[in-house]
Motif scaffolding. Structure first.
Motif, PDB file in Angstrom:
ATOM      1  N   UNK A 444     -24.069 -40.774  11.525  1.00  0.00           N
ATOM      2  CA  UNK A 444     -23.145 -41.758  12.078  1.00  0.00           C
ATOM      3  C   UNK A 444     -22.079 -42.033  11.022  1.00  0.00           C
ATOM      4  N   UNK A 445     -20.823 -41.758  11.378  1.00  0.00           N
ATOM      5  CA  UNK A 445     -19.702 -41.865  10.431  1.00  0.00           C
ATOM      6  C   UNK A 445     -18.853 -43.083  10.788  1.00  0.00           C
ATOM      7  N   UNK A 446     -18.428 -43.809   9.754  1.00  0.00           N
ATOM      8  CA  UNK A 446     -17.545 -44.957   9.914  1.00  0.00           C
ATOM      9  C   UNK A 446     -16.310 -44.781   9.026  1.00  0.00           C
ATOM     10  N   UNK A 447     -15.134 -44.905   9.665  1.00  0.00           N
ATOM     11  CA  UNK A 447     -13.881 -44.805   8.909  1.00  0.00           C
ATOM     12  C   UNK A 447     -13.628 -46.126   8.178  1.00  0.00           C
ATOM     13  N   UNK A 448     -13.644 -46.075   6.855  1.00  0.00           N
ATOM     14  CA  UNK A 448     -13.433 -47.282   6.059  1.00  0.00           C
ATOM     15  C   UNK A 448     -12.244 -47.079   5.125  1.00  0.00           C
ATOM     16  N   UNK A 449     -11.152 -47.794   5.389  1.00  0.00           N
ATOM     17  CA  UNK A 449      -9.959 -47.633   4.546  1.00  0.00           C
ATOM     18  C   UNK A 449     -10.171 -48.255   3.166  1.00  0.00           C
ATOM     19  N   UNK A 450      -9.602 -47.594   2.156  1.00  0.00           N
ATOM     20  CA  UNK A 450      -9.676 -48.102   0.787  1.00  0.00           C
ATOM     21  C   UNK A 450      -8.321 -48.672   0.375  1.00  0.00           C
ATOM     22  N   UNK A 451      -8.275 -49.225  -0.836  1.00  0.00           N
ATOM     23  CA  UNK A 451      -7.067 -49.918  -1.290  1.00  0.00           C
ATOM     24  C   UNK A 451      -5.871 -48.986  -1.402  1.00  0.00           C
ATOM     25  N   UNK A 452      -6.119 -47.725  -1.736  1.00  0.00           N
ATOM     26  CA  UNK A 452      -5.014 -46.777  -1.888  1.00  0.00           C
ATOM     27  C   UNK A 452      -4.552 -46.197  -0.552  1.00  0.00           C
ATOM     28  N   UNK A 453      -5.069 -46.705   0.549  1.00  0.00           N
ATOM     29  CA  UNK A 453      -4.656 -46.228   1.866  1.00  0.00           C
ATOM     30  C   UNK A 453      -5.421 -45.027   2.361  1.00  0.00           C
ATOM     31  N   UNK A 454      -6.302 -44.489   1.540  1.00  0.00           N
ATOM     32  CA  UNK A 454      -7.081 -43.319   1.930  1.00  0.00           C
ATOM     33  C   UNK A 454      -8.306 -43.781   2.711  1.00  0.00           C
ATOM     34  N   UNK A 455      -8.626 -43.025   3.760  1.00  0.00           N
ATOM     35  CA  UNK A 455      -9.791 -43.347   4.578  1.00  0.00           C
ATOM     36  C   UNK A 455     -11.006 -42.620   4.027  1.00  0.00           C
ATOM     37  N   UNK A 456     -12.085 -43.358   3.881  1.00  0.00           N
ATOM     38  CA  UNK A 456     -13.340 -42.778   3.418  1.00  0.00           C
ATOM     39  C   UNK A 456     -14.301 -42.675   4.593  1.00  0.00           C
ATOM     40  N   UNK A 457     -14.908 -41.504   4.752  1.00  0.00           N
ATOM     41  CA  UNK A 457     -15.887 -41.295   5.811  1.00  0.00           C
ATOM     42  C   UNK A 457     -17.255 -41.707   5.274  1.00  0.00           C
ATOM     43  N   UNK A 458     -17.715 -42.865   5.687  1.00  0.00           N
ATOM     44  CA  UNK A 458     -18.965 -43.419   5.167  1.00  0.00           C
ATOM     45  C   UNK A 458     -20.085 -43.161   6.169  1.00  0.00           C
ATOM     46  N   UNK A 459     -21.176 -42.599   5.676  1.00  0.00           N
ATOM     47  CA  UNK A 459     -22.354 -42.356   6.523  1.00  0.00           C
ATOM     48  C   UNK A 459     -23.128 -43.664   6.647  1.00  0.00           C
ATOM     49  N   UNK A 460     -23.237 -44.164   7.859  1.00  0.00           N
ATOM     50  CA  UNK A 460     -23.878 -45.465   8.075  1.00  0.00           C
ATOM     51  C   UNK A 460     -25.153 -45.363   8.916  1.00  0.00           C
ATOM     52  N   UNK A 461     -25.523 -44.165   9.302  1.00  0.00           N
ATOM     53  CA  UNK A 461     -26.734 -44.049  10.110  1.00  0.00           C
ATOM     54  C   UNK A 461     -27.047 -42.616  10.455  1.00  0.00           C
ATOM     55  N   UNK A 462     -28.089 -42.445  11.257  1.00  0.00           N
ATOM     56  CA  UNK A 462     -28.558 -41.115  11.631  1.00  0.00           C
ATOM     57  C   UNK A 462     -29.076 -41.158  13.062  1.00  0.00           C
ATOM     58  N   UNK A 474     -30.816 -44.739  14.152  1.00  0.00           N
ATOM     59  CA  UNK A 474     -31.147 -45.626  13.044  1.00  0.00           C
ATOM     60  C   UNK A 474     -29.890 -45.871  12.224  1.00  0.00           C
ATOM     61  N   UNK A 475     -29.469 -47.114  12.158  1.00  0.00           N
ATOM     62  CA  UNK A 475     -28.300 -47.496  11.370  1.00  0.00           C
ATOM     63  C   UNK A 475     -28.749 -48.111  10.065  1.00  0.00           C
ATOM     64  N   UNK A 476     -28.109 -47.715   8.974  1.00  0.00           N
ATOM     65  CA  UNK A 476     -28.446 -48.248   7.662  1.00  0.00           C
ATOM     66  C   UNK A 476     -27.832 -49.629   7.478  1.00  0.00           C
ATOM     67  N   UNK A 477     -28.405 -50.368   6.545  1.00  0.00           N
ATOM     68  CA  UNK A 477     -27.917 -51.727   6.273  1.00  0.00           C
ATOM     69  C   UNK A 477     -26.697 -51.673   5.360  1.00  0.00           C
ATOM     70  N   UNK A 478     -25.648 -51.076   5.874  1.00  0.00           N
ATOM     71  CA  UNK A 478     -24.372 -51.036   5.153  1.00  0.00           C
ATOM     72  C   UNK A 478     -23.345 -51.821   5.944  1.00  0.00           C
ATOM     73  N   UNK A 479     -22.406 -52.396   5.222  1.00  0.00           N
ATOM     74  CA  UNK A 479     -21.374 -53.171   5.912  1.00  0.00           C
ATOM     75  C   UNK A 479     -20.440 -52.223   6.637  1.00  0.00           C
ATOM     76  N   UNK A 480     -20.329 -52.425   7.945  1.00  0.00           N
ATOM     77  CA  UNK A 480     -19.451 -51.602   8.771  1.00  0.00           C
ATOM     78  C   UNK A 480     -18.075 -52.238   8.832  1.00  0.00           C
ATOM     79  N   UNK A 481     -17.064 -51.403   8.886  1.00  0.00           N
ATOM     80  CA  UNK A 481     -15.691 -51.853   9.075  1.00  0.00           C
ATOM     81  C   UNK A 481     -15.292 -51.514  10.493  1.00  0.00           C
TER      82      UNK A 481
END
Length: 842
Positions: A444-462, A474-481
């Motif tokens: 499970x991928x979540x698009x999370x923008x960073x300060x420099x404007x670049x998007x990071x693909x964060x794995x938040x689940x399976x 199953x979603x991990x206990x990570x903060x979703x944007x």
């Protein structure tokens, strides 16, 4: 005739020339040359889209169509092809897998075109020779390649698998996810190293359900990938209670007006979640237009085609996709060093003069050619090549060397590929099920923008289909944007959830997710959210005010504690005390003429029966029980018959005494005191027998009345036998009517002795009370019917007491001068004898 002859001559000439030619096999059409090729002992084919489009042309039947001119270089498929070359090179350098056997390759560019895909597929199967050697046999020979790796899209793969299927040449795709390709009757030689869209579509539906989004929009690619994937998503969504507000299709070659229509639909919608089952190339055409029209604030749910694609993220200049969530193929981490370094060598060979050590850090390198966002697909190509190699290894019986004398057959290769099971360097197990599909597992991928404007693909689940249904997502206990960089889960529903105490009622003409919340009716509850029905409470329970729980009904009966019960009790005791007072007065003045003249024995019996009548009303107050139900009706019936029997005896004696006007009459033997006692006893025993029969056959019993008052239980005494109850009342009524008749006949007695008139008036009151009692009793609800019955008992008892005895007490206490024998006997002669006779009986 001349023209016909010339045509016939021409046909003969052609036939003679054809007959003279050597029998050879010729290939039709222009030759297709591979873009990349290398000789080897065994040749593998590859089909990739090195270009994404082609120049439009207008063909006619006048001239031969020109070859397709491809445009728009596609770095992604160039990377996929490089992954294939890397795997082949690694296998050729291996001493464990296919030792001393070299793999060659022929890789074609299909430009994303279905027609071109068919042409290059046939070229891989036939080879490049234009004319084969002369042969007297049919134009058949072994396949030129033993397996084909490709293609990238589902539509082109469908074309390839359809054409090559009858020849059973294995086709292993790394990116064709259409669930339709799992049909082995249509595509018998197709396999893939990427999971089917069937599982991806279900994963997306469960992901949408997980976050409570029941009202979503959908955009799909108008091809096999999008249409089949969205069909599965829609089916699963309906099963999970998710509704689609709209579902639109798009293909990258559609006119601009189609894009405008899609934008208008999105703007007019009320759903805040958009499921984009789009191919990357199609989405990249839509994305700039979405940004231009500022379609921000929507929560995007993406398929694996674009959710992990860095080029798509770079195109999102206005960040309308920030917070997007979707599913992606799990990535292989060893590519971050090994494969990326090889790409760097290929891209900048003039600048890099060293071999890769495997410890290089490529995270800071920004280049489309070495874009690592597609590592999972690289790994799929890698797995596909190794699957063919392992199958060949088994066919050639390789150990330290391989048996090169084995005649390879694509069907044999296909059968062995279906049965392979090995583990890669990354630790992934590679095998195919009966449909040629691998095990389905998604990140499970979540698009999370960073300060420099670049998007990071964060794995938040399976999402793993190998687990049980409740554990697959199953979603991990990570903060979703989420959309607009919010950390609050967006809400996208057609109607708010119906709270407990209500039920859902569908809105006419709208999807099932659009409904109104209707409060449950009285006596019904719903204790869950979004209940479709209200459950009726058990008879002894009732719904609370919120209609979300059943509470035990309050038991209602006429009790001593409540005001009405207390007042009736007080009235009953007051009547009994009042009767006792009259008894004491009569007993004190028992020697006086007025007491003696009024048949003192029957008077005392009547007063005693009135005390019982007043007290029997107390048995109707309190919670009904088996004994109280039987006692109240029996006591009521017997005491009132006893009372009426005494009155009947008095009236009969009065009537007969004043009718006997001649001295010496023998009436005294019929109406003496013994006869009076027997008369009262007989009348009373008849009622006792009626009550005994009633109690032995079908006695009264306590009964819970649930219907009288909806939210309360009315505790009543059921009659048991209605015949018994009405027999008791009927007998009382019969005696009352007889008493009234006799008293009416004696109404013209002398004024100084006016008891018959008082009895007549008292019986009028008695009959009036009990006649009005019947409709009042039937129409009164619950405990009020008991109160009506008690009131009737007390009213009739007070009527008898006041009408018969109060005038006498008045004379005894306040008019003693009238309580003399002279006053009573001071009448005409005919009545003097009657008075003396009555006094004698008394």
């Amino acid at each position: 005739m001349l023209l016909r002859g010339w045509a016939f001559l021409h046909l003969l000439l052609v036939a003679s020339v054809s007959h003279a030619e050597e029998p050879v096999c010729r290939r039709r059409g222009d030759p297709e040359n591979p873009l990349l090729s290398k000789d080897g002992d065994i040749i593998l084919g590859g089909i990739f889209s090195f270009h994404t489009s082609w120049k439009d042309r207008k063909d006619s039947y006048m001239n031969k169509p020109l070859p397709l001119q491809c445009t728009s270089l596609n770095f992604r498929d160039l990377q996929f092809a490089q992954a294939m070359l890397f795997a082949i090179e690694e296998i050729n350098n291996s001493t464990d897998l296919l030792p001393r056997i070299s793999l060659g390759y022929k890789i074609y560019d299909n430009c994303g075109s279905v027609a071109r895909s068919v042409g290059v597929t046939l070229a891989l199967a036939n080879g490049n020779e234009i004319v084969s050697v002369p042969s007297k046999t049919l134009c058949t020979r072994p396949a030129h390649v033993q397996a084909i790796v490709g293609t990238t899209s589902s539509s082109t793969t469908v074309a390839v698998a359809t054409v090559i299927g009858p020849f059973f040449i294995p086709v292993i795709s790394h990116f064709a996810t259409c669930a339709c390709l799992s049909d082995k009757t249509k595509y018998p030689s197709f396999l893939r190293t990427i999971p089917s869209d069937y599982y991806q579509s279900r994963a997306l539906a469960h992901l949408v359900k997980y976050f409570g989004w029941t009202w979503v929009g959908a955009i799909r690619s108008n091809n096999d990938y999008g249409n089949n994937g969205m069909a599965t998503f829609t089916e699963t969504a309906q099963q999970l209670g998710i509704c689609l507000e709209y579902s639109v299709s798009f293909f990258r070659t559609d006119p601009y007006v189609k894009i405008q229509k899609i934008i208008e639909i999105i703007k007019a919608s009320t759903s805040k979640v958009i499921v984009a089952f789009l191919a990357r190339a199609d989405f990249n055409v839509l994305l700039p237009e979405f940004s231009y029209h500022n379609l921000s604030g929507y929560q995007w749910v993406g398929s694996e085609s674009w959710i992990f694609d860095s080029q798509t993220a770079e195109m999102d200049m206005h960040h309308i996709l920030d917070g997007a969530i979707g599913v992606s193929i799990p990535k292989a981490h060893f590519w971050e060093t090994t494969f990326s370094c090889k790409f760097k060598e290929l891209k900048s060979s003039s600048d890099i003069q060293r071999e890769c050590t495997g410890h290089e850090d490529m995270t800071g390198v920004q280049n489309n050619f070495i874009d690592m966002s597609l590592m999972p697909i690289f790994n799929n190509v890698y797995k596909g090549v190794y699957a063919v190699a392992h199958a060949l290894h088994n066919i050639l019986s390789c150990n330290k060397t391989c048996n090169k004398n084995v005649q390879l057959d694509p069907f044999m290769v296909l059968q062995h590929i279906r049965n392979i099971h090995f583990t890669t360097k990354e630790g992934d197990e590679v095998y195919f099920n009966e449909n040629g599909d691998p095990a389905a597992k998604y990140e499970i991928i979540n698009w999370q923008p960073r300060e420099n404007g670049v998007v990071e693909f964060v794995i938040v689940g399976l999402y793993d289909t190998s687990l049980t249904t409740e554990k697959q997502l199953k979603l991990q206990n990570k903060s979703l944007i989420w959309a607009r960089n919010s950390k609050q889960v967006p809400v996208s529903v057609c109607s708010e959830k119906c709270p407990p105490g209500t039920r859902k009622v569908l809105q006419k003409g709208r999807p099932v997710c659009c409904y109104d919340c209707i409060r449950c009716a009285e006596g019904e509850i719903s204790n869950v959210t979004d209940s479709i029905t209200c459950v009726k409470c058990l008879p002894e329970f009732w719904s609370n005010e919120r209609r979300d729980a059943c509470i035990k009904k309050e038991a209602v009966f006429l009790s001593y504690e409540e005001i009405m019960g207390a007042l009736l009790t007080a009235a009953s005791l007051f009547g009994a005390c009042m009767t006792i007072g009259v008894i004491l007065i009569f007993f004190k003045y028992r020697k006086t003429p007025i007491v003696r003249a009024n048949n003192s024995e029957l008077s005392f019996l009547l007063l005693f029966s009135l005390i019982l009548c007043f007290l029997c009303s107390l048995t109707f107050i309190g919670q009904p029980s088996d004994w109280s139900c039987m006692l109240r009706h029996v006591a009521f019936g017997i005491t009132f018959v006893f009372c009426i029997s005494c009155l009947l005896g008095k009236t009969m004696v009065v009537l007969m005494a004043f009718r006997a006007t001649r001295p010496g009459s023998n009436i005294n033997k019929w109406f003496g005191q013994t006869q009076q006692r027997l008369c009262v006893t007989a009348f009373t025993l008849i009622q006792v027998n009626i009550c005994i029969i009633w109690l032995t056959t079908s006695p009264p019993f306590p009964f819970k009345n649930f219907k009288e008052i909806k939210d309360k239980i009315t505790l009543e005494c059921a009659l048991g036998s209605a015949v018994g109850f009405w027999a008791v009342l009927g007998y009382i009524g019969l005696l009352a009517i007889l008493c009234f008749i006799f008293a009416f006949l004696a109404r013209k007695l002398p004024d100084n002795f006016n008891e018959a008139k008082f009895i007549t008036f008292s019986m009028l009151i008695f009959c009036a009370v009990w006649i009005t009692f019947i409709p009042a009793y039937v129409s009164s609800p619950g405990k009020f019917s008991v109160a009506v019955e008690i009131f009737a008992i007390l009213a009739s008892s007070f009527g008898l007491l006041i009408c018969i005895f109060i005038p006498k007490c008045y004379i005894i206490l306040l008019k003693p001068e009238k309580n003399t024998k002279k006053h009573i006997m001071g009448k005409k002669a005919p009545y003097c004898f009657a008075l003396s006779m009555y006094a004698f009986y008394a």
